[in-house]
Design an enzyme around this catalytic site. Structure first.
Site, mmCIF file in Angstrom:
data_model
loop_
_atom_site.group_PDB
_atom_site.id
_atom_site.type_symbol
_atom_site.label_atom_id
_atom_site.label_comp_id
_atom_site.label_asym_id
_atom_site.label_seq_id
_atom_site.Cartn_x
_atom_site.Cartn_y
_atom_site.Cartn_z
ATOM 1 N N LYS A 114 0.835 -1.203 0.000
ATOM 2 C CA LYS A 114 0.000 0.000 0.000
ATOM 3 C C LYS A 114 0.875 1.260 0.000
ATOM 4 O O LYS A 114 0.580 2.240 -0.681
ATOM 5 C CB LYS A 114 -0.923 0.020 1.234
ATOM 6 C CG LYS A 114 -2.115 -0.915 1.102
ATOM 7 C CD LYS A 114 -3.371 -0.097 0.891
ATOM 8 C CE LYS A 114 -4.644 -0.780 0.647
ATOM 9 N NZ LYS A 114 -5.124 -1.998 0.865
ATOM 10 N N LYS A 196 -4.340 -12.033 -10.345
ATOM 11 C CA LYS A 196 -5.379 -12.732 -9.585
ATOM 12 C C LYS A 196 -6.769 -12.215 -9.933
ATOM 13 O O LYS A 196 -6.944 -11.014 -10.110
ATOM 14 C CB LYS A 196 -5.074 -12.469 -8.106
ATOM 15 C CG LYS A 196 -5.786 -13.358 -7.124
ATOM 16 C CD LYS A 196 -5.278 -13.100 -5.720
ATOM 17 C CE LYS A 196 -6.325 -12.384 -4.889
ATOM 18 N NZ LYS A 196 -6.114 -12.417 -3.451
ATOM 19 N N LYS A 199 -12.324 -8.792 -7.378
ATOM 20 C CA LYS A 199 -13.545 -8.003 -7.486
ATOM 21 C C LYS A 199 -13.269 -6.513 -7.654
ATOM 22 O O LYS A 199 -14.117 -5.779 -8.112
ATOM 23 C CB LYS A 199 -14.378 -8.222 -6.230
ATOM 24 C CG LYS A 199 -13.602 -7.918 -4.959
ATOM 25 C CD LYS A 199 -13.945 -8.892 -3.859
ATOM 26 C CE LYS A 199 -13.078 -8.638 -2.642
ATOM 27 N NZ LYS A 199 -13.387 -9.501 -1.531
HETATM 28 P P1 AMP Z 1 -10.074 -11.111 -0.434
HETATM 29 O O1 AMP Z 1 -11.274 -11.081 -1.291
HETATM 30 O O2 AMP Z 1 -8.822 -10.782 -1.180
HETATM 31 O O3 AMP Z 1 -10.225 -10.393 0.885
HETATM 32 O O4 AMP Z 1 -9.888 -12.634 -0.048
HETATM 33 C C1 AMP Z 1 -10.834 -13.389 0.661
HETATM 34 C C2 AMP Z 1 -10.435 -14.846 0.579
HETATM 35 O O5 AMP Z 1 -10.625 -15.332 -0.776
HETATM 36 C C3 AMP Z 1 -8.954 -15.117 0.907
HETATM 37 O O6 AMP Z 1 -8.854 -16.350 1.627
HETATM 38 C C4 AMP Z 1 -8.292 -15.218 -0.448
HETATM 39 O O7 AMP Z 1 -7.153 -16.035 -0.406
HETATM 40 C C5 AMP Z 1 -9.411 -15.835 -1.321
HETATM 41 N N1 AMP Z 1 -9.301 -15.366 -2.715
HETATM 42 C C6 AMP Z 1 -9.540 -14.122 -3.187
HETATM 43 N N2 AMP Z 1 -9.343 -14.050 -4.525
HETATM 44 C C7 AMP Z 1 -8.945 -15.293 -4.907
HETATM 45 C C8 AMP Z 1 -8.574 -15.874 -6.178
HETATM 46 N N3 AMP Z 1 -8.577 -15.173 -7.309
HETATM 47 N N4 AMP Z 1 -8.236 -17.188 -6.202
HETATM 48 C C9 AMP Z 1 -8.233 -17.910 -5.061
HETATM 49 N N5 AMP Z 1 -8.567 -17.429 -3.838
HETATM 50 C C10 AMP Z 1 -8.918 -16.132 -3.766
#
Ligand code: AMP
Ligand code: TRP
Length: 332
Positions: A114, A196, A199
């Site tokens: 960040k 990755k 959203k």
């Molecule tokens: P976040 O949305 O980044 O806060 O992540 C929430 C959870 O979803 C975490 O355990 C991440 O590791 C998993 N996660 C988010 N995006 C992905 C992705 N593209 N592939 C696999 N796991 C994901």
């Protein structure tokens, strides 16, 4: 009996990446450990370390809880709750800041990223976030913490804080272990398979939101970026787009990547993508149906109330004891 705990931040829409990388995994873990106890919470206090829209924050908090139940989480075997509804998280979060060094927080990759991006007006809570996360885990004496790769460092810091506290006073906090998924649990962007699926992406064609219209989902799969080789095989370096689609196919169909590759040995990308589009739409369609049932059944609030009650009881005792050990207040 072991206690397994995890949290998920209510920021942004839930995507297929969240489903495959976090939600589905957590549910499978619960099914494979029938003797153990599961704590799962929506980390809304973590979400507000960056600005959030009030209405969206509230909606997403409920959405995530409903989505976990829709995905097969057993509410009878899970203490499911909202972090901010259990006041002790913030309280222990503060206490643990007093046992966390500035240098440790400065070394956290997420924070450094960040800073590197040059974002202005970062909050002090964003900096101390790992101490709150340590509190989330230590307050319940969790044994295992399933998280994505990006959170491993925070669980390691949690272990250091717990050990430091235990050495200074007495053996009080259980030192938790992270559970990190095997490689491949990283779903990539459909338009740019080098990053990755997220959203927060500007290009909505790159990610599949779990509440997307099913026709839109099919279209997104069919227009996913591939390559000009035309052979369905698993080669993430040279065919990252196809490799990503194969991973999605494998997880959702519960077939091995090798078997899928064999099935498509004499077929082209169009057949492969069409079948995958149907599969993804079918699975997400089932999820949406259950999600709507959960929302309409009106049971969500009673599940969250029960979770809040159980979690609060455990957390209150732990924090009271912690304060006593430190020498705060009058109780010995
Ligand atoms: P976040 O949305 O980044 O806060 O992540 C929430 C959870 O979803 C975490 O355990 C991440 O590791 C998993 N996660 C988010 N995006 C992905 C992705 N593209 N592939 C696999 N796991 C994901
Ligand atoms: N920080 C985690 C994330 O960004 C969410 C989280 C907060 C968490 N507290 C936790 C995860 C405790 C596991 C355990 O995804």
């Amino acid at each position: 009996m072991k206690r397994i705990l995890s949290g998920i931040k209510p920021t942004g829409e839930l995507t297929l990446g969240n489903y495959i990388g976090a939600i589905k995994r957590f549910v499978e873990l619960q099914q494979s450990m029938p003797e153990d106890e599961f704590y799962l919470f929506i980390a809304d206090l973590h979400a507000i370390t960056v600005p959030q829209d009030t209405t969206e924050l509230r909606r997403r908090t409920r959405d995530i809880a409903a989505m976990y139940i829709a995905a097969g989480l057993d509410p009878e075997r899970t203490v499911l709750f909202i972090q901010s509804e259990v006041k002790e998280h913030a309280e222990l979060g503060y206490l643990l800041q007093c046992y966390t060094h500035m240098g440790e927080l400065e070394r956290m990759t997420q924070y450094k990223d960040k800073i590197k991006k040059g974002e202005s007006n970062l909050t002090s809570a964003l900096f101390t976030y790992p101490a709150l996360m340590a509190a989330d885990i230590l307050i319940y004496d969790a044994d295992y913490v399933p998280v994505g790769d990006d959170q491993k460092q925070h669980v390691e810091l949690t272990r250091d804080i717990a050990t430091r506290f235990n050495n200074r006073y007495r053996d009080f906090f259980r030192v938790p272990e992270p559970i990190i998924p095997k490689v491949g649990a990283r779903i990539m962007d459909l338009q740019d398979p080098s990053k990755k699926m997220s959203k927060s992406d500007d290009n909505s064609k790159g990610y599949i939101a779990l509440l997307d219209d099913l026709q839109v989902i099919k279209k997104k799969i069919k227009s996913a970026v591939t390559d000009s080789l035309g052979i369905v095989q698993y080669d993430p370096d040279n065919q990252p787009g196809i490799a990503n689609l194969l991973s999605i196919y494998s997880v959702l169909s519960e077939k091995s990547i090798d078997d899928i590759v064999l099935d498509y040995a004499s077929k082209g990308y169009a057949d492969f993508k069409n079948d995958l589009a149907e599969l993804v739409a079918e699975k997400i369609g089932e999820l949406q149906k259950k999600y709507n049932e959960v929302i309409q059944s009106g049971t969500l609030d009673s599940i969250l109330d029960k979770g809040k009650e159980t979690a609060s009881r455990v957390a209150y005792r732990k924090v009271e004891k912690c304060k006593q050990i430190i020498g705060l207040g009058r109780k010995r």
